[in-house]
Design an enzyme around this catalytic site. Structure first.
Site, short mmCIF file in Angstrom:
data_model
loop_
_atom_site.label_atom_id
_atom_site.label_comp_id
_atom_site.label_asym_id
_atom_site.label_seq_id
_atom_site.Cartn_x
_atom_site.Cartn_y
_atom_site.Cartn_z
CB SER A 230 -0.92 0.03 1.23
OG SER A 230 -0.15 0.14 2.42
CG ASP B 96 2.97 -5.01 3.20
OD1 ASP B 96 3.16 -3.84 2.83
OD2 ASP B 96 2.18 -5.32 4.11
CB VAL C 126 10.74 -4.89 8.31
CG1 VAL C 126 10.29 -4.93 6.86
CG2 VAL C 126 9.86 -3.99 9.16
CE1 TYR D 102 6.33 7.52 11.68
CE2 TYR D 102 6.66 9.90 11.66
CZ TYR D 102 6.46 8.72 10.97
OH TYR D 102 6.39 8.72 9.61
#
Length: 257
Positions: free
Chosen positions: A15, A36, A58, A161
């Site tokens: 995506s 993914d 990942v 983040y």
């Protein structure tokens, strides 16, 4: 760096930015490996592009190794690794109720965004090292990582983040210096406000997005995933781009909130 006849692996490719990048690199003639967690969507895109899908976490070394092995198994030299998998999290270092930031959520963001990027970069580059040079300079490949403007100008509630994306920015130059020995370049893109499916659709979503891109000087809109993908391809194909962090943000500068 010629993508035609080469292999490329893209994380987060089911995506958004990753999907757009997979489509762009496939259009340039690359055999794309889509890494993914979303099997249904990832496999559908891979089938459409004549590529390969590998369900990949990942943050897990063995999972990333399997994805890289799949790229090698295509029989095409691995020339491009694009890290675009990532998650977001919003929480203050100390909340309004006086409670400290949850450690588990902080660690999860670091594991996926930073460790995940490092995993695919290091394992992918090791596979590139085993290929024959593509030109007289000894070039073997390119790693392009995705950070964020938040890695430079983190806003309130973005401590986890921003830490993860700042870490990606910080890896760029030393990784480029490390991998120069094997002819692999390393670059990082810092997107600003990009229009991806995460924002949804409809009048309410459009009104929300308009508030987000209001501080963008020009063009007065969100960035497009296709524009990000075009930048990725340009960086892959421009052999003198190395060790650089590139803002992709329409000139925005994030305010505290």
């Amino acid at each position: 760096m010629d993508l035609n006849g080469a292999a490329a692996i893209i994380s987060g490719a089911a995506s958004g930015l990753g999907e757009a990048t997979a489509r762009e690199l496939a259009a340039a003639g690359a055999t794309v490996v889509l890494a993914d967690l979303n099997t249904e969507r990832g496999k559908a895109i891979a089938d459409e592009l004549g590529g390969v899908f590998v369900q990949t976490d990942v943050s897990d070394e063995a999972s990333v190794q399997a994805a890289v092995d799949a790229a090698v198994a295509t029989g095409k030299p691995l020339r491009a690794v694009v890290n675009s998998a990532g998650i977001g999290w919003a929480s203050r270092t100390v909340g309004r109720d006086g409670s400290p930031h949850d450690l588990a959520s902080y660690r999860k963001v670091i594991d996926v965004n930073l460790i995940g990027t490092f995993n695919l970069m290091r394992i992918g580059a090791a596979a590139m090292a085993r290929t024959e040079p593509a030109d007289a300079d000894g070039a073997r490949g390119v790693v392009i990582n995705t950070a964020s403007v938040a890695g430079l100008e983190g806003q309130t509630g973005q401590v986890a983040y921003s830490a993860s994306k700042g870490g990606i920015i910080g890896m760029t130059l030393p990784a480029a210096r490390d991998l120069a020995a094997i002819g692999v370049r390393v670059l990082t893109i810092c997107p600003g406000i990009i229009d991806t499916p995460i924002y949804g659709s409809g009048p309410e979503a459009e009104a929300f997005k308009a508030k987000l891109y209001a501080p963008v000087p020009f063009p007065k809109r969100m960035g497009r995933a296709s524009e990000f993908a075009h930048l990725v391809r340009s960086l892959v194909e421009n052999d003198y781009m190395n060790g650089e962090v590139i803002r992709f943000d329409g000139g925005i500068r994030f305010q505290p909130k």
